[in-house]
Motif scaffolding. Structure first.
Motif, PDB file in Angstrom:
ATOM      1  N   TYR A   1      15.335  23.924  12.472  1.00 25.31           N
ATOM      2  CA  TYR A   1      16.222  24.884  11.795  1.00 25.31           C
ATOM      3  C   TYR A   1      16.010  26.277  12.380  1.00 25.31           C
ATOM      4  N   SER A   2      14.753  26.667  12.534  1.00 33.35           N
ATOM      5  CA  SER A   2      14.445  27.992  13.067  1.00 33.35           C
ATOM      6  C   SER A   2      14.986  28.153  14.487  1.00 33.35           C
ATOM      7  N   ARG A   3      14.863  27.103  15.291  1.00 34.86           N
ATOM      8  CA  ARG A   3      15.376  27.161  16.664  1.00 34.86           C
ATOM      9  C   ARG A   3      16.896  27.316  16.671  1.00 34.86           C
ATOM     10  N   GLN A   4      17.580  26.537  15.821  1.00 35.50           N
ATOM     11  CA  GLN A   4      19.035  26.626  15.762  1.00 35.50           C
ATOM     12  C   GLN A   4      19.493  27.997  15.272  1.00 35.50           C
ATOM     13  N   VAL A   5      18.803  28.526  14.273  1.00 34.77           N
ATOM     14  CA  VAL A   5      19.150  29.843  13.731  1.00 34.77           C
ATOM     15  C   VAL A   5      19.074  30.906  14.821  1.00 34.77           C
ATOM     16  N   GLU A   6      18.014  30.852  15.607  1.00 34.36           N
ATOM     17  CA  GLU A   6      17.837  31.846  16.673  1.00 34.36           C
ATOM     18  C   GLU A   6      18.864  31.656  17.784  1.00 34.36           C
ATOM     19  N   ASN A   7      19.032  30.419  18.227  1.00 29.31           N
ATOM     20  CA  ASN A   7      19.928  30.153  19.361  1.00 29.31           C
ATOM     21  C   ASN A   7      21.398  30.396  19.030  1.00 29.31           C
ATOM     22  N   GLU A   8      21.772  30.124  17.765  1.00 29.76           N
ATOM     23  CA  GLU A   8      23.178  30.234  17.374  1.00 29.76           C
ATOM     24  C   GLU A   8      23.472  31.491  16.559  1.00 29.76           C
ATOM     25  N   HIS A   9      22.448  32.346  16.401  1.00 30.77           N
ATOM     26  CA  HIS A   9      22.594  33.619  15.683  1.00 30.77           C
ATOM     27  C   HIS A   9      23.127  33.400  14.263  1.00 30.77           C
ATOM     28  N   LEU A  10      22.470  32.464  13.562  1.00 31.28           N
ATOM     29  CA  LEU A  10      22.853  32.153  12.190  1.00 31.28           C
ATOM     30  C   LEU A  10      21.982  32.928  11.206  1.00 31.28           C
ATOM     31  N   GLU A  11      22.438  32.978   9.969  1.00 28.71           N
ATOM     32  CA  GLU A  11      21.623  33.568   8.910  1.00 28.71           C
ATOM     33  C   GLU A  11      20.414  32.678   8.655  1.00 28.71           C
ATOM     34  N   ASN A  12      19.233  33.290   8.561  1.00 28.99           N
ATOM     35  CA  ASN A  12      18.026  32.528   8.250  1.00 28.99           C
ATOM     36  C   ASN A  12      17.800  32.531   6.743  1.00 28.99           C
ATOM     37  N   LYS A  13      17.869  31.357   6.138  1.00 31.01           N
ATOM     38  CA  LYS A  13      17.694  31.252   4.694  1.00 31.01           C
ATOM     39  C   LYS A  13      16.294  30.797   4.300  1.00 31.01           C
ATOM     40  N   PHE A  14      15.420  30.615   5.295  1.00 29.36           N
ATOM     41  CA  PHE A  14      14.038  30.232   5.000  1.00 29.36           C
ATOM     42  C   PHE A  14      13.188  31.490   4.910  1.00 29.36           C
ATOM     43  N   VAL A  15      12.385  31.563   3.855  1.00 25.66           N
ATOM     44  CA  VAL A  15      11.577  32.753   3.589  1.00 25.66           C
ATOM     45  C   VAL A  15      10.100  32.451   3.831  1.00 25.66           C
ATOM     46  N   GLY A  16       9.453  33.237   4.690  1.00 26.15           N
ATOM     47  CA  GLY A  16       8.021  33.111   4.881  1.00 26.15           C
ATOM     48  C   GLY A  16       7.621  32.271   6.074  1.00 26.15           C
ATOM     49  N   LYS A  17       6.518  31.533   5.919  1.00 24.08           N
ATOM     50  CA  LYS A  17       5.917  30.740   6.982  1.00 24.08           C
ATOM     51  C   LYS A  17       6.173  29.251   6.781  1.00 24.08           C
ATOM     52  N   ASN A  18       6.200  28.527   7.878  1.00 25.74           N
ATOM     53  CA  ASN A  18       6.269  27.072   7.833  1.00 25.74           C
ATOM     54  C   ASN A  18       4.872  26.525   8.104  1.00 25.74           C
ATOM     55  N   PHE A  19       4.285  25.828   7.137  1.00 22.62           N
ATOM     56  CA  PHE A  19       2.967  25.231   7.320  1.00 22.62           C
ATOM     57  C   PHE A  19       3.066  24.107   8.353  1.00 22.62           C
ATOM     58  N   VAL A  20       2.120  24.069   9.290  1.00 25.15           N
ATOM     59  CA  VAL A  20       2.084  22.996  10.289  1.00 25.15           C
ATOM     60  C   VAL A  20       0.707  22.355  10.303  1.00 25.15           C
ATOM     61  N   PHE A  21       0.666  21.067  10.646  1.00 25.29           N
ATOM     62  CA  PHE A  21      -0.570  20.301  10.560  1.00 25.29           C
ATOM     63  C   PHE A  21      -1.310  20.270  11.899  1.00 25.29           C
TER      64      PHE A  21
ATOM     65  N   TRP B   1      23.802  23.150   6.933  1.00 24.97           N
ATOM     66  CA  TRP B   1      22.828  23.344   5.854  1.00 24.97           C
ATOM     67  C   TRP B   1      23.094  24.652   5.114  1.00 24.97           C
ATOM     68  N   ASN B   2      23.285  25.721   5.863  1.00 20.34           N
ATOM     69  CA  ASN B   2      23.558  27.025   5.238  1.00 20.34           C
ATOM     70  C   ASN B   2      24.827  26.987   4.399  1.00 20.34           C
ATOM     71  N   THR B   3      25.847  26.329   4.932  1.00 19.58           N
ATOM     72  CA  THR B   3      27.108  26.223   4.198  1.00 19.58           C
ATOM     73  C   THR B   3      26.916  25.456   2.891  1.00 19.58           C
ATOM     74  N   ALA B   4      26.193  24.339   2.952  1.00 15.40           N
ATOM     75  CA  ALA B   4      25.945  23.529   1.756  1.00 15.40           C
ATOM     76  C   ALA B   4      25.146  24.324   0.722  1.00 15.40           C
ATOM     77  N   MET B   5      24.175  25.120   1.181  1.00 16.73           N
ATOM     78  CA  MET B   5      23.423  25.969   0.257  1.00 16.73           C
ATOM     79  C   MET B   5      24.350  26.983  -0.412  1.00 16.73           C
ATOM     80  N   ASP B   6      25.216  27.599   0.376  1.00 17.25           N
ATOM     81  CA  ASP B   6      26.148  28.599  -0.172  1.00 17.25           C
ATOM     82  C   ASP B   6      27.093  27.988  -1.200  1.00 17.25           C
ATOM     83  N   GLU B   7      27.380  26.699  -1.047  1.00 14.88           N
ATOM     84  CA  GLU B   7      28.298  26.015  -1.960  1.00 14.88           C
ATOM     85  C   GLU B   7      27.606  25.486  -3.209  1.00 14.88           C
ATOM     86  N   GLY B   8      26.298  25.741  -3.332  1.00 13.56           N
ATOM     87  CA  GLY B   8      25.598  25.409  -4.566  1.00 13.56           C
ATOM     88  C   GLY B   8      24.916  24.059  -4.620  1.00 13.56           C
TER      89      GLY B   8
END
Length: 344
Positions: A235-255, A146-153
């Protein structure tokens, strides 16, 4: 004999106060989990009763929708019953190895009771069966992909409602101004109509809305449709576990009762009453209104947890005056909308 007597234990009969007390008195930890699957369920009502009986014994709480097209669940499971919960769910052929999304932030207070409802669809979208094929969906991308695809536009589209994206989003994403998923689908198709050959990235809370959206877009001729595997939660779990760049800004609304999980330290929204930076959703304390809105601690104190002076007046009025006030005032009655604060 009452033919429904055998099923009377398959619903909650405790009051809200009793439910809160029950949860407060628990001495064990819980895990909040969400999952979904599009699969043909021949008898949703029977499946509903089977799951209720099974999960009630394990002291599971949550909000689950069952339909002929599948299951969509958000649940709170006691940690000491986690393995039993997993094994029992996977023992049902339709749900074997269904992927779980574990909550990012979890205080064990996400749900007060178990609710399993039979619906026509697991996500209300208003689509006709011939408008999509859930066996023909977009490619699922890991956080790294996902991060790679975002970087590629690639074109990124938020498939959540405006009150969700108001507190958090992927930077640069298209944020539809819709209050419901049903309203959002045609808006997204229209906004993307000149980009049918471009790479499209879809994301939502846990993935279920993107599953339907990707099928809908492919039905409308989009050739390169992709969706975030497991949604923002995973996404948040993968970012933390794999030490990736987090491209999500702010909070995730949950129901659920938490109403949000912090993904980054950024506070991108404002109190709907005073305009101070804030990303805490709440429901108006006046239950006749119940508006979902963003409120800071100062305004919560000033307005007694209400969204307006009218609601505060009604909330604090003596019982004898409430009926007359109800005739004079106009309440939102649960609409999830509030005009965002705009500075002068």
């Amino acid at each position: 004999m009452d033919p429904n007597s055998s099923k009377k234990h398959l619903i909650n009969r405790l009051s809200p106060e009793e439910l809160k007390e029950r949860l407060a008195n628990e001495t064990f930890k819980r895990t909040t989990v969400s999952f979904y699957k599009y699969v043909i369920i021949d008898d949703p009502a029977e499946m509903r009763d089977t799951l209720y009986s099974m999960w009630d014994k394990l002291q599971c709480y949550g909000r689950i929708y069952i339909a002929g097209e599948g299951i969509n669940a958000q649940m709170s499971v006691p940690d000491h019953f986690w393995q039993d919960f997993k094994e029992q769910l996977y023992s049902i052929t339709d749900f074997n190895n269904i992927p779980f999304k574990i909550a990012v932030e979890d205080d064990g207070q996400s749900f007060l009771k178990l609710q399993i409802k039979v619906r026509k669809q697991i996500v209300a979208d208003g689509l006709k069966p011939e408008e999509y094929d859930v066996t023909n969906v977009g490619k699922h991308l890991s956080a790294d992909e996902w991060n790679t695809a975002m970087d590629e536009g690639a074109i990124v589209v938020d498939m959540r409602n405006h009150y969700e994206s108001e507190i958090g989003y992927f930077d640069g994403a298209i944020l539809p101004d819709a209050e419901t998923f049903k309203e959002e689908l045609p808006e997204v198709v229209d906004r993307l109509k000149d980009n049918k050959d471009k790479k499209i990235l879809l994301y939502c809370t846990g993935g279920v809305r993107c599953e339907k959206t990707s099928a809908y877009l492919k039905h409308h001729g989009f050739s390169d449709v992709n969706q975030l595997l497991g949604g923002i939660i995973d996404y948040s779990r993968q970012v933390e576990n794999e030490h990736l760049e987090n491209k999500f800004v702010g909070k995730n609304f949950v129901f659920d009762n938490r109403m949000g999980e912090r993904i980054s330290d950024d506070v991108i929204s404002h109190c709907h009453q005073c305009g101070k930076p804030c990303d805490t959703h709440t429901n108006c304390s006046n239950k006749q209104c119940n508006l979902l809105f963003i409120q800071c601690d100062s305004c919560r104190t000033e307005y007694n947890g209400c969204c307006s002076n009218d609601c505060k007046s009604y909330l604090l009025a003596p019982p004898a005056q409430k009926q007359e006030l109800a005739k004079q005032l106009v309440f939102t009655r649960g609409k999830r909308f509030h005009k965002p604060f705009k500075s002068a």
